[in-house]
Design an enzyme around this catalytic site. Structure first.
Site: not given
Ligand code: ARG
Length: 273
Positions: A22, A71, A90, A137, A166, A168, A254, A260
């Site tokens: 990202n 996530n 991931r 995503r 994302h 959120d 990150a 998150c």
């Protein structure tokens, strides 16, 4: 009244910036281990102080983003819908999340192959609806699929700004009909959808949105968010919320912050179920 809130977290033993998936991540901006631990512990202890039951997963070497438990998947009552991550780096987290949920008596369900969905990072219940981010995503199709599974109305929102990749990171339900958001993360259609369905909206301005002010954890009337978001803090207080700032800058490296780093297992504060 619901029973005490329960949140899944994962300590940052193996956290680091080891790849770039990202716009926030840069391998040249390494995280400082002791500081990451200090900040993570402060978040955990703040939540404990609010009466939250914290579940801790075992950190795994080689999975630096496992700390971002939001996530892992999407919770709906006793069902855990396990994410299908867009990035292979991931996707390797999923077996560990699945094992944890299996061991804790949840029903583990997977999205069909060929669809991507990154769990509570991209799907947030607010009142009767599921607000669903797509494009970067998670796919719109995966959002339709989850809507059918749980029988909830889905409101698809295209995430048009790569920094808010994302949902959120730019939208946070506070209660049914009430949310924090960063309008610039959405297109005109998305803004209209949110405005039509959430009567009380607190806008987070660019500077504080870039500090991930929207990436907040809501526990009752307390809202825990990254430090140095004074306008957001003031707005929250004005609307009857208690703002609690915890510095989480090591995780910003990150592309993550308070929300998150947590997964509410018993149902988000604003969820109707
Ligand atoms: N580095 C992680 C990623 O890019 C950060 C995830 C942040 N999580 C979140 N729910 N927004 O996937």
């Amino acid at each position: 009244m619901r029973s005490s809130p329960r949140i899944l977290m994962c300590p940052p033993d193996h956290y680091g910036i080891e790849y770039e998936i990202n716009p926030w991540m840069s391998r040249s901006m390494a995280s400082v281990r002791d500081l990451a631990f200090k900040q993570w512990r402060e978040l955990r202890d703040t939540l404990l102080g609010l009466g939250v039951k914290i579940e801790e997963m075992t950190p795994q070497p080689g999975l630096p983003d496992l700390v971002f438990t939001a996530n892992a998947g999407l919770m709906f009552r006793d069902r855990f819908f396990s994410s299908r991550f867009m990035h292979e780096v991931r996707a390797k987290e999923s077996p560990f999340f699945d094992a944890w949920f299996q061991q804790h008596d949840f029903k583990v369900i997977h999205w069909p192959e060929g669809m991507y969905h990154e769990g509570a990072g991209d799907a947030l219940f607010c009142g009767e609806a599921l607000f669903a981010g797509y494009r970067t995503r998670s796919d719109a199709l995966a959002q339709q699929w989850i809507a059918e599974q749980v029988g909830v109305r889905v409101l698809p929102l295209e995430l048009v700004n790569p920094r808010f990749y994302h949902l959120d990171t730019c939208f946070c339900p506070l209660a049914a009909g009430e949310a924090i958001w960063h309008p610039e993360a959405f297109d005109a259609y998305g803004r209209r959808v949110i405005e039509a369905h959430v009567p009380k909206l607190l806008a987070v301005h660019e500077e504080e949105a870039n500090r991930f002010g929207c990436n907040a954890v809501v526990v009752g009337k307390s809202v825990i968010h990254n430090s140095r978001c004074p306008r957001l803090a003031e707005d929250l207080e004005k609307h009857g919320y208690r703002s609690i700032a915890v510095e989480l800058d090591e995780f910003l490296k990150a592309g993550g912050s308070a929300k998150c780093l947590t997964l509410r297992i018993d149902g988000e504060e604003a969820a109707a179920w």
